[in-house]
Design a protein around this motif. Structure first.
Motif: not given
Lengths: 294, 316
Positions: A197, A201, A275-276, A279-280, A282
């Motif tokens: 992941a 990203l 998405a932020y 997924v921040q 990660h």
């Protein structure tokens, strides 16, 4: 005791002011851009828009929808990002897994071979001549091949493999007669979803935001990624904009470009904005793994 | 018992002594590495071979190998050119400015946010501060240009409200470096603070409690416990940044440049791009680029030596 309470209260107060100042500094530009994109453009120019949209108007967005180059660039960027990221992740695993194995004889030599390129870069001219002689100029491949592996990401991935996959697991599998390929695909990769992941990203964002390779190597407009089109709209203005994609005289085009600026910023960052929040964590994890010296 | 069980394993790993045996045992690992090695050979090592054009008079029809050698002529031409010192001054000036102002900011930010009492707001500030990092260079520059536009830009409107006149920020050479550095800080401060947050979270809570029982104020706790415990990370990062002084990114500078601010915005990388790609003086710009790379490598190696003696941590 009393003096200490007073001091602590003062400290808390200064701390509070600092945090508020930081929130304003970070949030104001973002809020302003959003408000300006859905406001009446004349109000923006006259300085009436601050923290709230004035005379909400979606004229800017309507123009963006009709602006063909933006959507072509959008499509190209999606293609480059998906294919480039897939290649990146595969290549990074190919690079990182062998050198993460302490029993791999060629590991240290390969690590040095990869790392050396981080410190000694030939520079843009020899790279340009290379791309030219490979016949990659102005092709699809030039957008994904030259950056196929990032050394830093390889090191992060190697560190992850070393610290998260117990050596006993590999040995047990080897004793049971499992080949290295099967070990990687069936055992190690399923245990490495976190690093996969992170890699996806990091590489994905860098492809989405890249413009330098496109600027150097692409000539055909229909291959331009979104960032090059954005550069025309946001930075160099109408002088370079293709008259076919926008009708009207130079001054009319100037007005149109001015009116879509803020909207374009929002539209181009939309996938990241959405998405932020999810997924921040990660990304933060990626920095943590990277900061461990492996 | 444990020792007895694990011993044979160690022997088993160390058993294959020769490369040939390792190749037989781990041939799949070699196969995995092949595409990566080919990639590095073509895209990273071959251009190093191409660097020889810095010492040649490169002619496209003669090729890299066939062009005649001319020694250090391009380097001498660059050292003697009228803008050599201006380029060095701008490159180092922007880097040093960036280091002096940009380095302490993430530390202050991390320490202050760490002391903040409201948990949910704390998380919010952190998340908000990371966001600008993901804005692309093109969009970031676009935002800067739009915000700083004379009359219509939001900064000039703010100045108008406060009763000041409008300034055309980006055509003023004296303001260029400040604009570049402050916007960089805005974009990366939060992101760069992550590593300090990690260092702060590893502080032993008992130490803080003990200090507090002994009568230390909050400020004293921050000053005598928190700051020293992130110092080691800070020193390593500072040393690493010093090694990159000659290496400021091309992308943002190039986009912010215009003919009016050129005298303070032209750095080595943009000069190489203009002379080489736009002006097609391949050999000359390759020489300028090589000069930059060599200075970089020397800086890095020096800094690595210093780092090893100060902190026991090398860069590589």
């Amino acid at each position: 005791m009393k003096a200490r309470c007073k001091q602590d209260a003062l400290f808390d107060f200064i701390n509070f002011l600092y945090i508020i100042a930081m929130i304003v500094i970070f949030a104001f530009p973002l809020i302003f851009i959003f408000c300006a994109s859905i406001s009446d453009q004349n109000a923006v120019w006259q300085g009436k828009v601050w923290l709230w949209p004035v005379g909400p108007s979606f004229a800017g967005y309507k123009r963006i929808f009709e602006y063909k180059d933006i959507w072509l660039g959008y499509r190209n960027t999606i293609v480059y990002t998906l294919s480039g990221t897939l290649l990146n992740v595969i290549m990074t695993i190919c690079a990182a897994y062998p050198i993460s194995r302490k029993d791999f004889k060629a590991g240290p030599a390969l690590t040095t071979f990869y790392l050396a390129t981080m410190f000694f870069n030939a520079g843009i001219i020899p790279n340009y001549l290379l791309i030219k002689s490979l016949g990659l100029l102005d092709s699809f491949w030039v957008m994904i091949l030259p950056g196929a592996v990032g050394v830093w990401n390889v090191i992060v991935t190697r560190t992850f493999f070393r610290s998260n996959i117990p050596n006993e697991l590999r040995e047990a599998a080897a004793i049971d007669g499992c080949s290295n390929f099967r070990l990687l695909i069936k055992i190690i990769l399923p245990l490495s979803s976190a690093i996969l992941a992170i890699l996806t990203l990091f590489y994905g964002v860098s492809h989405w935001n890249a413009y330098f390779n496109a600027l150097l190597y692409l000539k055909t407009r229909t291959r331009f990624p979104l960032q090059l089109i954005l550069r025309e709209i946001l930075i160099i203005n109408t002088s370079l904009i293709d008259p076919e994609s926008l009708s009207g005289s130079a001054s009319e085009r100037q007005t149109i470009v001015e009116s879509i600026k803020y909207g374009v910023i929002i539209v181009s960052s939309l996938p990241l904005l959405i998405a932020y929040p999810f997924v921040q964590k990660h990304f933060v994890k990626g920095i943590m793994v990277g900061s461990l010296k492996g | 018992m444990k020792v007895l069980v694990s011993k044979p394993k160690v022997i088993a790993i160390k058993n294959p002594p020769s490369l040939l045996k390792d190749f037989k045992l781990n041939y799949e690992l070699y196969i995995l590495s092949i595409p990566v090695v080919i990639y590095y050979l073509i895209f990273h090592y071959f251009p190093m071979y191409g660097l020889q054009i810095a010492f040649k008079d490169f002619k496209a029809n003669l090729g890299i190998w066939g062009s005649p050698w001319i020694g250090f002529e391009h380097f001498i031409r660059f050292f003697k050119s009228y803008n050599f010192w201006a380029l060095i001054q701008n490159t180092l000036g922007i880097s040093l400015y960036q280091l002096l102002l940009g380095f302490p900011m993430p530390i202050i930010f991390a320490v202050m946010v760490n002391e903040f009492r409201y948990k949910s707001l704390k998380k919010g500030v952190q998340m908000l501060s990371y966001a600008p990092h993901f804005i692309s260079t093109v969009v970031m520059t676009g935002i800067i240009i739009a915000f700083l536009a004379p009359r219509t830009g939001v900064i000039n409107q703010l100045r108008g409200v406060l009763g000041h006149g409008s300034i055309d920020f980006l055509s003023r050479p004296d303001l260029f470096k400040s604009i570049f550095v402050t916007t960089n800080i805005w974009q990366n401060m939060g992101w760069d603070s992550i590593i300090y947050f990690a260092a702060l979270s590893s502080i032993d809570m008992e130490m803080c409690e003990a200090a507090s029982i002994d009568g230390a104020s909050k400020f004293q706790r921050v000053w005598y416990i928190n700051i020293p415990s992130i110092m080691r990370v800070a020193v390593i990062l500072l040393i690493m940044n010093c090694g990159r002084l000659m290496d400021i990114g091309f992308e943002k500078i190039f986009l912010l440049q215009n003919p009016l601010n050129m005298q303070s915005s032209d750095v080595i990388s943009t000069y190489v791009y203009r002379a080489g790609i736009l002006g097609a003086q391949y050999s000359f710009s390759a020489a300028v680029g090589l000069f930059n790379t060599i200075v970089n490598v020397i800086l890095l190696l020096t800094v690595d030596k210093i780092s090893r003696s100060v902190s026991e941590y090398g860069l590589f």
